[in-house]
Design a protein around this motif. Structure first.
Motif, PDB file in Angstrom:
ATOM      1  N   GLU A  10     -96.992  12.091  18.248  1.00  0.00           N
ATOM      2  CA  GLU A  10     -98.392  12.229  18.662  1.00  0.00           C
ATOM      3  C   GLU A  10     -99.124  10.899  18.698  1.00  0.00           C
ATOM      4  O   GLU A  10     -98.939  10.041  17.835  1.00  0.00           O
ATOM      5  CB  GLU A  10     -99.131  13.197  17.734  1.00  0.00           C
ATOM      6  CG  GLU A  10     -98.738  14.637  17.982  1.00  0.00           C
ATOM      7  CD  GLU A  10     -99.707  15.638  17.352  1.00  0.00           C
ATOM      8  OE1 GLU A  10    -100.816  15.259  16.942  1.00  0.00           O
ATOM      9  OE2 GLU A  10     -99.317  16.815  17.271  1.00  0.00           O
ATOM     10  N   CYS A  31     -95.645  16.070  14.734  1.00  0.00           N
ATOM     11  CA  CYS A  31     -96.895  16.780  14.485  1.00  0.00           C
ATOM     12  C   CYS A  31     -97.628  16.065  13.359  1.00  0.00           C
ATOM     13  O   CYS A  31     -97.040  15.741  12.347  1.00  0.00           O
ATOM     14  CB  CYS A  31     -96.644  18.219  14.062  1.00  0.00           C
ATOM     15  SG  CYS A  31     -95.961  19.232  15.366  1.00  0.00           S
ATOM     16  N   HIS A  52     -99.388  16.689  22.555  1.00  0.00           N
ATOM     17  CA  HIS A  52     -98.653  17.618  21.716  1.00  0.00           C
ATOM     18  C   HIS A  52     -97.229  17.664  22.255  1.00  0.00           C
ATOM     19  O   HIS A  52     -96.967  18.340  23.251  1.00  0.00           O
ATOM     20  CB  HIS A  52     -99.267  19.017  21.753  1.00  0.00           C
ATOM     21  CG  HIS A  52    -100.471  19.178  20.899  1.00  0.00           C
ATOM     22  ND1 HIS A  52    -101.162  20.367  20.825  1.00  0.00           N
ATOM     23  CD2 HIS A  52    -101.130  18.323  20.078  1.00  0.00           C
ATOM     24  CE1 HIS A  52    -102.186  20.231  19.986  1.00  0.00           C
ATOM     25  NE2 HIS A  52    -102.188  18.997  19.527  1.00  0.00           N
ATOM     26  N   HIS A  56     -97.810  22.720  22.839  1.00  0.00           N
ATOM     27  CA  HIS A  56     -98.873  23.658  22.464  1.00  0.00           C
ATOM     28  C   HIS A  56    -100.246  23.158  22.887  1.00  0.00           C
ATOM     29  O   HIS A  56    -100.478  21.966  23.015  1.00  0.00           O
ATOM     30  CB  HIS A  56     -98.863  23.884  20.951  1.00  0.00           C
ATOM     31  CG  HIS A  56     -97.678  24.672  20.499  1.00  0.00           C
ATOM     32  ND1 HIS A  56     -97.787  25.811  19.758  1.00  0.00           N
ATOM     33  CD2 HIS A  56     -96.356  24.496  20.693  1.00  0.00           C
ATOM     34  CE1 HIS A  56     -96.591  26.299  19.511  1.00  0.00           C
ATOM     35  NE2 HIS A  56     -95.705  25.510  20.066  1.00  0.00           N
ATOM     36  N   SER A  59    -105.145  23.159  18.488  1.00  0.00           N
ATOM     37  CA  SER A  59    -105.074  23.845  17.195  1.00  0.00           C
ATOM     38  C   SER A  59    -106.501  24.002  16.681  1.00  0.00           C
ATOM     39  O   SER A  59    -107.440  23.432  17.234  1.00  0.00           O
ATOM     40  CB  SER A  59    -104.271  23.004  16.206  1.00  0.00           C
ATOM     41  OG  SER A  59    -104.977  21.798  15.924  1.00  0.00           O
ATOM     42  N   ASP A  62    -107.928  20.632  15.959  1.00  0.00           N
ATOM     43  CA  ASP A  62    -108.392  19.949  17.166  1.00  0.00           C
ATOM     44  C   ASP A  62    -109.798  20.437  17.546  1.00  0.00           C
ATOM     45  O   ASP A  62    -110.679  19.647  17.895  1.00  0.00           O
ATOM     46  CB  ASP A  62    -107.448  20.198  18.345  1.00  0.00           C
ATOM     47  CG  ASP A  62    -106.058  19.635  18.125  1.00  0.00           C
ATOM     48  OD1 ASP A  62    -105.912  18.642  17.391  1.00  0.00           O
ATOM     49  OD2 ASP A  62    -105.112  20.197  18.700  1.00  0.00           O
ATOM     50  N   VAL A  76    -105.683  17.749  25.623  1.00  0.00           N
ATOM     51  CA  VAL A  76    -104.347  17.694  25.048  1.00  0.00           C
ATOM     52  C   VAL A  76    -103.391  17.649  26.226  1.00  0.00           C
ATOM     53  O   VAL A  76    -103.466  18.484  27.132  1.00  0.00           O
ATOM     54  CB  VAL A  76    -104.048  18.922  24.161  1.00  0.00           C
ATOM     55  CG1 VAL A  76    -102.563  19.033  23.860  1.00  0.00           C
ATOM     56  CG2 VAL A  76    -104.818  18.845  22.863  1.00  0.00           C
ATOM     57  N   THR A  78     -99.364  17.666  27.425  1.00  0.00           N
ATOM     58  CA  THR A  78     -98.026  18.073  27.010  1.00  0.00           C
ATOM     59  C   THR A  78     -97.074  17.686  28.141  1.00  0.00           C
ATOM     60  O   THR A  78     -97.512  17.247  29.198  1.00  0.00           O
ATOM     61  CB  THR A  78     -97.960  19.595  26.762  1.00  0.00           C
ATOM     62  OG1 THR A  78     -97.997  20.280  28.024  1.00  0.00           O
ATOM     63  CG2 THR A  78     -99.082  20.071  25.856  1.00  0.00           C
TER      64      THR A  78
END
Length: 146
Positions: A10, A31, A52, A56, A59, A62, A76, A78
């Protein structure tokens, strides 16, 4: 900033209104709590971006960070998607209410066999429902990875 989309760890970065990077942190772990931002940067943050590696969406931590730093935009990234909620013009709703609602929906959906323990789908659905309830514009888009 390095293209963080495909990194196996991350990275978190904050940008001001002019698009200048004002903060970056690399965790070197898959993570971590990279959403923690030093207080000196908070008044200048317009956009918070982090990746992420597991694919995902946001969270609860976040979402809590979005409220705390009052960022206008969060993202985010991915390997496949971008997840982006935008702060409403009235400001972020009380984090206690919407984060609790998000957690409750995630818990409820995790018991729904339709989702087959698909954490990504559960989190996205929960965030979509909470965003709609609180008037938060929330986008998920698919990105080209080539």
């Amino acid at each position: 900033m390095t293209n963080i989309r495909l990194l196996p760890y991350e990275v978190n970065a904050a940008f001001d209104r002019c698009g200048r990077k004002i903060y970056e942190h690399t965790s070197h772990r898959k993570c971590s709590d990279v959403t923690a931002v030093p207080i000196a940067y908070v008044p200048h943050i317009h956009l918070l971006v982090h990746n992420h590696p597991d694919g995902h969406t946001f969270s609860a931590i976040d979402l809590y960070t979005a409220y705390n730093v009052d960022a206008a935009v969060l993202m985010v990234v991915t390997p496949i998607h971008n997840y982006t909620p935008f702060r409403p013009s009235s400001g972020w709703p009380s984090h206690k209410d919407w984060i609790e609602e998000y957690d409750d929906i995630v818990l409820m959906l995790s018991h729904n066999h339709r989702y087959n323990d698909n954490t990504r789908a559960i989190q996205h659905r929960a965030l979509s429902q909470v965003a709609e309830h609180y008037g938060i514009k929330y986008l998920m888009d698919t990105t080209a990875t080539s």
